[in-house]
Every structure is written in C-alpha cells, then in structure tokens.
Design a protein around this motif. Structure first.
Motif, PDB file in Angstrom:
ATOM      1  N   ASP A  12       0.825  -1.209   0.000  1.00  0.00           N
ATOM      2  CA  ASP A  12       0.000   0.000   0.000  1.00  0.00           C
ATOM      3  C   ASP A  12       0.861   1.262   0.000  1.00  0.00           C
ATOM      4  O   ASP A  12       0.505   2.264  -0.627  1.00  0.00           O
ATOM      5  N   ALA A  15       2.093   1.725  -3.624  1.00  0.00           N
ATOM      6  CA  ALA A  15       1.005   2.252  -4.451  1.00  0.00           C
ATOM      7  C   ALA A  15       0.713   3.704  -4.074  1.00  0.00           C
ATOM      8  O   ALA A  15       0.506   4.558  -4.950  1.00  0.00           O
ATOM      9  N   GLY A  16       0.734   3.987  -2.776  1.00  0.00           N
ATOM     10  CA  GLY A  16       0.487   5.348  -2.325  1.00  0.00           C
ATOM     11  C   GLY A  16       1.534   6.326  -2.815  1.00  0.00           C
ATOM     12  O   GLY A  16       1.221   7.485  -3.116  1.00  0.00           O
ATOM     13  N   ALA A  18       3.122   6.193  -5.689  1.00  0.00           N
ATOM     14  CA  ALA A  18       2.783   6.496  -7.084  1.00  0.00           C
ATOM     15  C   ALA A  18       1.559   7.408  -7.152  1.00  0.00           C
ATOM     16  O   ALA A  18       1.568   8.436  -7.850  1.00  0.00           O
ATOM     17  N   HIS A  19       0.507   7.045  -6.428  1.00  0.00           N
ATOM     18  CA  HIS A  19      -0.736   7.820  -6.488  1.00  0.00           C
ATOM     19  C   HIS A  19      -0.561   9.244  -5.968  1.00  0.00           C
ATOM     20  O   HIS A  19      -1.085  10.194  -6.574  1.00  0.00           O
ATOM     21  N   ALA A  20       0.134   9.411  -4.856  1.00  0.00           N
ATOM     22  CA  ALA A  20       0.301  10.749  -4.285  1.00  0.00           C
ATOM     23  C   ALA A  20       1.013  11.676  -5.268  1.00  0.00           C
ATOM     24  O   ALA A  20       0.643  12.849  -5.393  1.00  0.00           O
ATOM     25  N   GLN A  21       2.011  11.163  -5.978  1.00  0.00           N
ATOM     26  CA  GLN A  21       2.698  11.993  -6.963  1.00  0.00           C
ATOM     27  C   GLN A  21       1.774  12.345  -8.120  1.00  0.00           C
ATOM     28  O   GLN A  21       1.699  13.507  -8.533  1.00  0.00           O
ATOM     29  N   ASP A  22       1.064  11.345  -8.652  1.00  0.00           N
ATOM     30  CA  ASP A  22       0.190  11.601  -9.798  1.00  0.00           C
ATOM     31  C   ASP A  22      -0.997  12.490  -9.432  1.00  0.00           C
ATOM     32  O   ASP A  22      -1.456  13.286 -10.245  1.00  0.00           O
ATOM     33  N   ASP A  23      -1.483  12.356  -8.194  1.00  0.00           N
ATOM     34  CA  ASP A  23      -2.610  13.171  -7.732  1.00  0.00           C
ATOM     35  C   ASP A  23      -2.165  14.532  -7.220  1.00  0.00           C
ATOM     36  O   ASP A  23      -3.009  15.373  -6.889  1.00  0.00           O
ATOM     37  N   ASP A  25      -0.922  15.122  -4.384  1.00  0.00           N
ATOM     38  CA  ASP A  25      -1.424  15.164  -3.006  1.00  0.00           C
ATOM     39  C   ASP A  25      -0.207  15.174  -2.091  1.00  0.00           C
ATOM     40  O   ASP A  25       0.275  14.127  -1.641  1.00  0.00           O
ATOM     41  N   HIS A  73       2.116   9.724 -14.775  1.00  0.00           N
ATOM     42  CA  HIS A  73       1.514   8.417 -14.517  1.00  0.00           C
ATOM     43  C   HIS A  73       2.628   7.471 -14.096  1.00  0.00           C
ATOM     44  O   HIS A  73       3.467   7.105 -14.910  1.00  0.00           O
ATOM     45  N   HIS A  74       2.656   7.129 -12.822  1.00  0.00           N
ATOM     46  CA  HIS A  74       3.642   6.211 -12.269  1.00  0.00           C
ATOM     47  C   HIS A  74       2.982   4.852 -12.093  1.00  0.00           C
ATOM     48  O   HIS A  74       2.048   4.722 -11.309  1.00  0.00           O
TER      49      HIS A  74
END
Length: 158
Positions: A12, A15-16, A18-23, A25, A73-74
């Motif tokens: 997690d 994944a977080g 990658a998502h935090a960078q793309d979002d 956040d 997009h990571h």
C-alpha cells in the motif's frame, strides 16, 4: 501484525507513493516518509549522489519537479517485499510517464523505465519510507528535457 499484513501494508505504501505523486497530493506524500529519507537519484536523470534529506524537503522537491507537468503516470509492478522484523526492503518495476505542454516541434513527454528500491521501517506502528532509490534501467522514450520545461512552468505558476 502478521507477515502477510505487513506485506500488504508495504504494498500500500508503494502504491500510495505512485498515487500521491500523480494526484499531486503533497500531504499524502509526506505521510509516507520517515522524518529523514536517504534519497538516491544517482542512476536517474539527475545523477545526484545519495543524500539524506528531511521528508518535508523531499516533498517540496517532488512538488517542484511535478507541478509543472500536465500529467504524470507512475505505474508500479512486480513488487517484491522482504521483511526483517520492523524493517522492510522492496523493489518494484516502475514506468513513469510525464507530459508538459510544449511549442510545436518540441518533444512534450518523457517516459522513464526502471525501478524503485525502497527501505521502510515500522515507526509508531506505521510503515514509513526511510530510503528511496530511483533507478533508470532503459533508454528514455521522449526527452528528459521535459523536466526543465515543467520546472520553468511550475515556477511561473507559483
């Protein structure tokens, strides 16, 4: 927490990341790191030697690098996690796409292929990243010059 639960928690975190960078956040990104992180970009575009940085500075570096892109997009895959008590090491393949608007005829994207090598420590019951290496293993697709275009665009927007 069982070993399986720890593995899921570490997955997690990856994944977080990658998502935090793309979002974009930045608060979520900060929550993934210990107070100090060994950042290793020596095998990436910047070629900087590994250095220990405060997590807040690392988040600002990510913000300054990524905010000028229209999209990133990571995509992480093939995650391997090794646990040793309250420490973990993992490696995940990474394909990272970056796009910035550019003048006609200027390459406006860059894709990096490689992997992230992460070390984590369980602190206060939470897994946190203590070491982050970005290792590029293949040739660029597009142009790494988009990083400079994005940095200039991000600075103009601030």
């Amino acid at each position: 927490m069982s070993a399986l639960e720890d593995r899921v928690a570490v997955a997690d975190i990856v994944a977080g990341l990658a998502h935090a960078q793309d979002d974009r956040d930045w608060a979520a990104l900060r929550r993934l790191f210990a107070d100090e992180v060994l950042l290793d970009l020596s095998a990436h575009h910047f070629g900087r030697p590994p250095t220990t940085v405060p997590a807040d500075d690392l988040v600002e570096l990510a913000r300054g690098t990524l905010e000028g892109f229209d999209c990133t997009h990571h995509a992480a895959s093939n995650l391997v996690v090794r646990l040793a008590g309250d420490e973990a090491e993992c490696r995940t393949h990474m394909v990272a796409y970056h796009h910035v608007p550019a003048e006609p005829g200027v390459v406006d994207h860059c894709t990096m292929r490689g992997y992230w090598q992460l070390r984590l420590r369980k602190l206060g019951g939470r897994w946190l990243i203590t070491h982050w290496a970005v290792v590029r293993t293949g040739p660029w697709e597009g142009s790494p010059d988009v990083y400079a275009l994005a940095a200039a665009r991000g600075a103009a927007q601030r």
